[in-house]
Design a protein around this motif. Structure first.
Motif, PDB file in Angstrom:
ATOM      1  N   GLU A   1      33.510  38.745  36.733  1.00  0.00           N
ATOM      2  CA  GLU A   1      33.539  37.211  37.472  1.00  0.00           C
ATOM      3  C   GLU A   1      32.564  37.413  38.865  1.00  0.00           C
ATOM      4  OE1 GLU A   1      36.629  34.211  39.455  1.00  0.00           O
ATOM      5  OE2 GLU A   1      37.196  35.438  37.852  1.00  0.00           O
TER       6      GLU A   1
ATOM      7  N   SER B   1      31.506  33.773  44.922  1.00  0.00           N
ATOM      8  CA  SER B   1      30.525  33.212  45.776  1.00  0.00           C
ATOM      9  C   SER B   1      31.400  32.696  46.818  1.00  0.00           C
ATOM     10  CB  SER B   1      30.143  32.017  44.891  1.00  0.00           C
ATOM     11  OG  SER B   1      29.454  31.091  45.646  1.00  0.00           O
TER      12      SER B   1
ATOM     13  N   ASN C   1      30.778  29.989  48.043  1.00  0.00           N
ATOM     14  CA  ASN C   1      31.052  28.372  47.711  1.00  0.00           C
ATOM     15  C   ASN C   1      32.248  27.952  47.344  1.00  0.00           C
ATOM     16  OD1 ASN C   1      28.376  27.854  48.572  1.00  0.00           O
ATOM     17  ND2 ASN C   1      27.500  28.373  46.518  1.00  0.00           N
ATOM     18  N   SER C   2      33.045  28.947  46.810  1.00  0.00           N
ATOM     19  CA  SER C   2      34.603  28.824  46.165  1.00  0.00           C
ATOM     20  C   SER C   2      35.548  29.783  46.848  1.00  0.00           C
ATOM     21  CB  SER C   2      34.548  29.105  44.664  1.00  0.00           C
ATOM     22  OG  SER C   2      34.105  30.454  44.530  1.00  0.00           O
ATOM     23  N   CYS C   3      35.620  29.464  48.253  1.00  0.00           N
ATOM     24  CA  CYS C   3      36.470  30.307  49.013  1.00  0.00           C
ATOM     25  C   CYS C   3      37.025  29.506  50.354  1.00  0.00           C
ATOM     26  CB  CYS C   3      35.778  31.568  49.500  1.00  0.00           C
ATOM     27  SG  CYS C   3      34.622  31.367  50.746  1.00  0.00           S
TER      28      CYS C   3
ATOM     29  N   ASN D   1      39.416  33.643  47.538  1.00  0.00           N
ATOM     30  CA  ASN D   1      38.737  32.863  46.153  1.00  0.00           C
ATOM     31  C   ASN D   1      39.757  31.694  45.800  1.00  0.00           C
ATOM     32  OD1 ASN D   1      37.862  32.361  43.843  1.00  0.00           O
ATOM     33  ND2 ASN D   1      36.797  34.307  43.452  1.00  0.00           N
ATOM     34  N   THR D   2      39.282  30.551  46.063  1.00  0.00           N
ATOM     35  CA  THR D   2      40.125  29.591  45.685  1.00  0.00           C
ATOM     36  C   THR D   2      40.160  29.304  44.133  1.00  0.00           C
ATOM     37  OG1 THR D   2      38.093  27.959  45.496  1.00  0.00           O
ATOM     38  CG2 THR D   2      39.470  28.030  47.664  1.00  0.00           C
ATOM     39  N   ASP D   3      39.281  29.913  43.288  1.00  0.00           N
ATOM     40  CA  ASP D   3      39.153  29.879  41.706  1.00  0.00           C
ATOM     41  C   ASP D   3      40.483  30.939  41.282  1.00  0.00           C
ATOM     42  OD1 ASP D   3      37.455  28.076  41.654  1.00  0.00           O
ATOM     43  OD2 ASP D   3      35.707  29.570  41.379  1.00  0.00           O
ATOM     44  N   SER D   4      40.377  32.120  41.942  1.00  0.00           N
ATOM     45  CA  SER D   4      41.408  33.025  41.374  1.00  0.00           C
ATOM     46  C   SER D   4      42.562  33.356  42.032  1.00  0.00           C
ATOM     47  CB  SER D   4      40.670  34.560  41.410  1.00  0.00           C
ATOM     48  OG  SER D   4      40.450  34.998  42.633  1.00  0.00           O
ATOM     49  N   LYS D   5      42.589  32.546  43.200  1.00  0.00           N
ATOM     50  CA  LYS D   5      43.660  32.743  44.371  1.00  0.00           C
ATOM     51  C   LYS D   5      44.030  34.044  44.922  1.00  0.00           C
ATOM     52  CE  LYS D   5      45.778  28.669  42.524  1.00  0.00           C
ATOM     53  NZ  LYS D   5      44.684  28.060  41.693  1.00  0.00           N
TER      54      LYS D   5
ATOM     55  N   GLU E   1      39.566  38.210  48.555  1.00  0.00           N
ATOM     56  CA  GLU E   1      38.205  39.293  48.274  1.00  0.00           C
ATOM     57  C   GLU E   1      37.878  40.090  49.275  1.00  0.00           C
ATOM     58  OE1 GLU E   1      36.491  38.727  45.264  1.00  0.00           O
ATOM     59  OE2 GLU E   1      37.790  37.235  44.377  1.00  0.00           O
TER      60      GLU E   1
END
Length: 70
Positions: free
Chosen positions: A3, A6, A8-10, A24-28, A31
């Motif tokens: 994966e 970015s 952009n998604s944090c 990381n807001t996608d994987s929670k 990072e």
């Protein structure tokens, strides 16, 4: 399949030691933890998908890379 991370998604958070954590807001997942800012953090700028710039009350500006450039 790895994966891609970015900025952009944090979300970014800092603690009483002025460390900067990037989640990381996608994987929670947490990072990165950026350690080195010596004074109270007052500005964070996302320069590009892999670079973050922070500034603090001691007038130092730090450039952070979240991964190696190839």
């Amino acid at each position: 399949n790895e994966e891609k991370f970015s900025l952009n998604s944090c979300i970014v958070w800092n603690n009483e030691n002025n460390d900067i954590a990037i989640f990381n807001t996608d994987s929670k997942a947490k990072e990165f933890v950026l350690i080195g800012q010596k004074s109270t953090l007052n500005t964070i700028v996302f320069y590009d998908e892999n670079t973050l710039i922070s500034a603090s009350d001691d007038k130092y500006i730090m450039f952070w890379k979240t991964k190696e450039s190839k």
